[in-house]
Design a protein around this motif. Structure first.
Motif, PDB file in Angstrom:
ATOM      1  N   TRP A   1       3.778   2.121  -9.720  1.00 18.06           N
ATOM      2  CA  TRP A   1       3.778   2.874  -8.467  1.00 18.06           C
ATOM      3  C   TRP A   1       3.519   1.934  -7.283  1.00 18.06           C
TER       4      TRP A   1
ATOM      5  N   TYR B   1       3.336   9.921  -0.759  1.00 16.93           N
ATOM      6  CA  TYR B   1       3.478   8.920  -1.816  1.00 16.93           C
ATOM      7  C   TYR B   1       2.163   8.748  -2.584  1.00 16.93           C
TER       8      TYR B   1
ATOM      9  N   HIS C   1       6.561  -0.185  -6.570  1.00 14.67           N
ATOM     10  CA  HIS C   1       7.588   0.621  -5.903  1.00 14.67           C
ATOM     11  C   HIS C   1       7.270   0.757  -4.409  1.00 14.67           C
ATOM     12  N   GLY C   2       5.980   0.875  -4.083  1.00 15.72           N
ATOM     13  CA  GLY C   2       5.571   0.919  -2.680  1.00 15.72           C
ATOM     14  C   GLY C   2       5.932  -0.362  -1.940  1.00 15.72           C
ATOM     15  N   TYR C   3       5.800  -1.508  -2.630  1.00  9.36           N
ATOM     16  CA  TYR C   3       6.229  -2.784  -2.041  1.00  9.36           C
ATOM     17  C   TYR C   3       7.750  -2.797  -1.866  1.00  9.36           C
ATOM     18  N   ALA C   4       8.478  -2.318  -2.873  1.00 12.07           N
ATOM     19  CA  ALA C   4       9.944  -2.311  -2.807  1.00 12.07           C
ATOM     20  C   ALA C   4      10.443  -1.450  -1.650  1.00 12.07           C
ATOM     21  N   LYS C   5       9.721  -0.385  -1.330  1.00  9.69           N
ATOM     22  CA  LYS C   5      10.088   0.488  -0.205  1.00  9.69           C
ATOM     23  C   LYS C   5       9.757  -0.151   1.142  1.00  9.69           C
ATOM     24  N   GLY C   6       9.005  -1.266   1.122  1.00  9.74           N
ATOM     25  CA  GLY C   6       8.614  -1.929   2.353  1.00  9.74           C
ATOM     26  C   GLY C   6       7.362  -1.338   2.982  1.00  9.74           C
ATOM     27  N   TRP C   7       6.670  -0.454   2.266  1.00 12.03           N
ATOM     28  CA  TRP C   7       5.484   0.200   2.795  1.00 12.03           C
ATOM     29  C   TRP C   7       4.216  -0.608   2.579  1.00 12.03           C
TER      30      TRP C   7
ATOM     31  N   GLU D   1       4.596  10.303   5.163  1.00 12.31           N
ATOM     32  CA  GLU D   1       5.314   9.749   4.007  1.00 12.31           C
ATOM     33  C   GLU D   1       4.352   9.036   3.057  1.00 12.31           C
TER      34      GLU D   1
ATOM     35  N   GLY E   1       4.156   2.325   7.821  1.00 17.15           N
ATOM     36  CA  GLY E   1       5.056   3.452   7.623  1.00 17.15           C
ATOM     37  C   GLY E   1       4.486   4.699   8.260  1.00 17.15           C
TER      38      GLY E   1
ATOM     39  N   SER F   1      -0.900  -0.880   4.309  1.00 12.77           N
ATOM     40  CA  SER F   1       0.387  -0.206   4.321  1.00 12.77           C
ATOM     41  C   SER F   1       0.903  -0.019   5.749  1.00 12.77           C
TER      42      SER F   1
END
Length: 94
Positions: A25, A61, A28-34, A57, A53, A51
């Protein structure tokens, strides 16, 4: 910027059971750029995620984190209006 401070509400042994899906998880937060940085608190009572964003959102998450779903940790989300940074950290300004 948002500071996501999570505190374990169950023993570390319980957190360890969900560490692998929690880390997926986080990745995935890194992959979203968050997510910009993360790690364990010392002593190990939880963790912190830096973080960027939209707060709504990020809150949604956080609700999907396996630690949240399984009641392992609770999150405290603090919004910070960063105005000054060291060279190269302008991404923190929001």
């Amino acid at each position: 910027m948002l500071i996501l401070a999570l505190t374990y509400v169950k023993p570390n042994e319980e957190a360890d059971k969900y560490m692998e899906p929690h880390m997926a998880w986080v990745k995935h937060g890194y992959a979203k750029g968050w997510f910009l940085g993360s790690g364990r608190k010392v002593p190990r009572t939880g963790g912190v995620i830096l973080s960027v964003g939209q707060r709504a959102e990020i809150e949604a998450y956080v609700a999907q984190d396996p630690f949240t779903i399984h009641g392992v940790a609770e999150y405290d989300i603090t919004e910070v209006a960063i105005t000054t940074t060291a060279a190269g950290l302008d991404i923190l300004k929001g």
